[in-house]
Design a protein around this motif. Sequence first.
Motif, PDB file in Angstrom:
ATOM      1  N   PHE A  35     -12.350 -32.877 -37.045  1.00 44.91           N
ATOM      2  CA  PHE A  35     -12.262 -32.390 -38.419  1.00 44.91           C
ATOM      3  C   PHE A  35     -11.501 -31.063 -38.423  1.00 44.91           C
ATOM      4  N   LEU A  36     -10.350 -31.051 -39.089  1.00 42.37           N
ATOM      5  CA  LEU A  36      -9.542 -29.843 -39.183  1.00 42.37           C
ATOM      6  C   LEU A  36      -9.798 -29.133 -40.504  1.00 42.37           C
ATOM      7  N   SER A  37      -9.540 -27.846 -40.527  1.00 34.39           N
ATOM      8  CA  SER A  37      -9.715 -27.057 -41.746  1.00 34.39           C
ATOM      9  C   SER A  37      -8.425 -27.047 -42.556  1.00 34.39           C
ATOM     10  N   GLY A  38      -8.594 -26.929 -43.864  1.00 33.72           N
ATOM     11  CA  GLY A  38      -7.456 -26.827 -44.771  1.00 33.72           C
ATOM     12  C   GLY A  38      -7.224 -28.090 -45.561  1.00 33.72           C
ATOM     13  N   CYS A  39      -6.976 -27.934 -46.852  1.00 30.45           N
ATOM     14  CA  CYS A  39      -6.715 -29.073 -47.737  1.00 30.45           C
ATOM     15  C   CYS A  39      -5.980 -28.573 -48.971  1.00 30.45           C
ATOM     16  N   SER A  40      -5.110 -29.412 -49.510  1.00 30.24           N
ATOM     17  CA  SER A  40      -4.342 -29.032 -50.696  1.00 30.24           C
ATOM     18  C   SER A  40      -5.052 -29.414 -51.986  1.00 30.24           C
ATOM     19  N   LEU A  41      -6.143 -30.181 -51.897  1.00 33.16           N
ATOM     20  CA  LEU A  41      -6.892 -30.601 -53.072  1.00 33.16           C
ATOM     21  C   LEU A  41      -8.148 -29.749 -53.239  1.00 33.16           C
ATOM     22  N   ARG A  42      -8.682 -29.775 -54.441  1.00 32.72           N
ATOM     23  CA  ARG A  42      -9.923 -29.074 -54.750  1.00 32.72           C
ATOM     24  C   ARG A  42     -10.865 -30.046 -55.463  1.00 32.72           C
ATOM     25  N   CYS A  43     -11.275 -31.068 -54.736  1.00 30.53           N
ATOM     26  CA  CYS A  43     -12.055 -32.154 -55.334  1.00 30.53           C
ATOM     27  C   CYS A  43     -13.434 -31.673 -55.769  1.00 30.53           C
ATOM     28  N   ARG A  44     -13.845 -32.100 -56.939  1.00 29.01           N
ATOM     29  CA  ARG A  44     -15.147 -31.692 -57.474  1.00 29.01           C
ATOM     30  C   ARG A  44     -16.289 -32.195 -56.611  1.00 29.01           C
ATOM     31  N   TYR A  45     -16.089 -33.316 -55.916  1.00 21.18           N
ATOM     32  CA  TYR A  45     -17.179 -33.870 -55.120  1.00 21.18           C
ATOM     33  C   TYR A  45     -17.044 -33.567 -53.626  1.00 21.18           C
ATOM     34  N   CYS A  46     -16.160 -32.678 -53.235  1.00 22.80           N
ATOM     35  CA  CYS A  46     -15.911 -32.400 -51.823  1.00 22.80           C
ATOM     36  C   CYS A  46     -17.223 -32.101 -51.091  1.00 22.80           C
ATOM     37  N   HIS A  47     -17.435 -32.784 -49.954  1.00 27.83           N
ATOM     38  CA  HIS A  47     -18.651 -32.517 -49.185  1.00 27.83           C
ATOM     39  C   HIS A  47     -18.382 -31.589 -48.003  1.00 27.83           C
ATOM     40  N   ASN A  48     -17.130 -31.131 -47.868  1.00 27.61           N
ATOM     41  CA  ASN A  48     -16.802 -30.142 -46.845  1.00 27.61           C
ATOM     42  C   ASN A  48     -16.003 -28.988 -47.454  1.00 27.61           C
ATOM     43  N   PRO A  49     -16.541 -28.325 -48.509  1.00 28.73           N
ATOM     44  CA  PRO A  49     -15.773 -27.227 -49.106  1.00 28.73           C
ATOM     45  C   PRO A  49     -15.549 -26.076 -48.135  1.00 28.73           C
ATOM     46  N   ASP A  50     -16.373 -26.005 -47.094  1.00 29.09           N
ATOM     47  CA  ASP A  50     -16.181 -24.962 -46.087  1.00 29.09           C
ATOM     48  C   ASP A  50     -14.953 -25.227 -45.229  1.00 29.09           C
ATOM     49  N   ALA A  51     -14.464 -26.472 -45.246  1.00 29.64           N
ATOM     50  CA  ALA A  51     -13.236 -26.804 -44.527  1.00 29.64           C
ATOM     51  C   ALA A  51     -12.039 -26.834 -45.450  1.00 29.64           C
ATOM     52  N   SER A  52     -12.289 -27.004 -46.744  1.00 32.14           N
ATOM     53  CA  SER A  52     -11.200 -27.220 -47.693  1.00 32.14           C
ATOM     54  C   SER A  52     -10.951 -26.012 -48.584  1.00 32.14           C
ATOM     55  N   PHE A  53     -11.974 -25.577 -49.309  1.00 28.35           N
ATOM     56  CA  PHE A  53     -11.824 -24.457 -50.224  1.00 28.35           C
ATOM     57  C   PHE A  53     -11.711 -23.146 -49.445  1.00 28.35           C
ATOM     58  N   LEU A  91      -3.064 -33.296 -42.556  1.00 27.97           N
ATOM     59  CA  LEU A  91      -1.664 -33.020 -42.878  1.00 27.97           C
ATOM     60  C   LEU A  91      -1.460 -31.594 -43.367  1.00 27.97           C
ATOM     61  N   PHE A  92      -2.552 -30.846 -43.521  1.00 29.75           N
ATOM     62  CA  PHE A  92      -2.453 -29.422 -43.835  1.00 29.75           C
ATOM     63  C   PHE A  92      -1.993 -28.646 -42.601  1.00 29.75           C
ATOM     64  N   GLN A  93      -2.239 -29.210 -41.415  1.00 31.96           N
ATOM     65  CA  GLN A  93      -1.799 -28.611 -40.147  1.00 31.96           C
ATOM     66  C   GLN A  93      -0.961 -29.647 -39.387  1.00 31.96           C
ATOM     67  N   PRO A  94       0.224 -29.978 -39.885  1.00 32.37           N
ATOM     68  CA  PRO A  94       0.979 -31.104 -39.324  1.00 32.37           C
ATOM     69  C   PRO A  94       1.433 -30.922 -37.883  1.00 32.37           C
ATOM     70  N   LYS A  95       1.832 -29.726 -37.501  1.00 33.06           N
ATOM     71  CA  LYS A  95       2.311 -29.506 -36.124  1.00 33.06           C
ATOM     72  C   LYS A  95       1.182 -29.730 -35.126  1.00 33.06           C
ATOM     73  N   PHE A  96       0.026 -29.168 -35.424  1.00 34.04           N
ATOM     74  CA  PHE A  96      -1.150 -29.315 -34.566  1.00 34.04           C
ATOM     75  C   PHE A  96      -1.592 -30.776 -34.527  1.00 34.04           C
ATOM     76  N   THR A  97      -1.625 -31.414 -35.699  1.00 37.12           N
ATOM     77  CA  THR A  97      -2.049 -32.810 -35.793  1.00 37.12           C
ATOM     78  C   THR A  97      -1.141 -33.713 -34.970  1.00 37.12           C
ATOM     79  N   LYS A  98       0.171 -33.535 -35.104  1.00 36.26           N
ATOM     80  CA  LYS A  98       1.110 -34.395 -34.374  1.00 36.26           C
ATOM     81  C   LYS A  98       0.962 -34.209 -32.865  1.00 36.26           C
ATOM     82  N   ALA A  99       0.733 -32.986 -32.445  1.00 37.84           N
ATOM     83  CA  ALA A  99       0.567 -32.737 -31.019  1.00 37.84           C
ATOM     84  C   ALA A  99      -0.692 -33.410 -30.471  1.00 37.84           C
ATOM     85  N   ILE A 100      -1.762 -33.384 -31.244  1.00 41.68           N
ATOM     86  CA  ILE A 100      -2.999 -34.056 -30.832  1.00 41.68           C
ATOM     87  C   ILE A 100      -2.774 -35.570 -30.770  1.00 41.68           C
TER      88      ILE A 100
END
Length: 254
Positions: A35-53, A91-100
């Motif tokens: 699970f990576l941190s960062g997101c471009s959305l702000r979903c009302r039902y997000c269950h991981n706001p500590d990773a997204s918001f 996809l918020f961290q594409p370079k890191f994601t692609k390397a993994i």
Amino acid sequence: MTTDFSQNAEAISGLVHSVESCGTVDGPGIRFVLFLSGCSLRCRYCHNPDASFVRRGSERTVGDVLAEIARYRDFLITAKGGVTISGGDPLFQPKFTKAILNGCKAMGLHTALDTSGHLGINADDEMLALTDLVLLDIKHWNPRAYKELTQAELKPTLDFAQRLAALGKPMWLRYVLVPGVTDSLPDITELARYAASLGNVSRVDVLPFHQMGCFKWEELGIPYTLKDTEAPDFALVSQVREIFRNNGFATCTH
């Protein structure tokens, strides 16, 4: 185990929220879920706001993460599983994601991306070539309702879905069912028809809304607009799953 990764690639760092070593719902088989941190959305039902918001997590290098995954390699292959990169949104961290992903493929592991597709433009052809399966979370079919729910536009996600279809990239569709928010049966019917038209969607997961992430909103001091929303009842969940079944998706449960 050694991989064909260069030292420079292994030194790439990213912000990791958490890991799950024996995931069973984020792709086929038993999976290591990153699970990576960062997101471009702000979903009302997000269950991981500590990773997204609020982007919380530990800064880790590709080499460090791959070393951890390597310890589970044989087990994951035996369990017909692999590695899923989730979030937040990977996809918020594409370079890191692609390397993994590259490191996982070098280990012979099945790979999956769990994404909203809103940042699909960040997934270049090389990244998608390293990805065996995309778990695409389409939040709502109606563009206006999608924006009210996520504070973003629907079009980038649909553009990404079309691109995956053109590539023939295997995809699972994920849909979170929230009473009063994403439970419009006409919209769900249109989404089911759209998914069927893509030709590369092999499974649909209808995910009933839950309140297990509510405490995170409270801890972060972020207003949570769905605190009084109950989980969908069995009849509604069954009705929505039947809509997808009627459009050719026999497997449409979580």
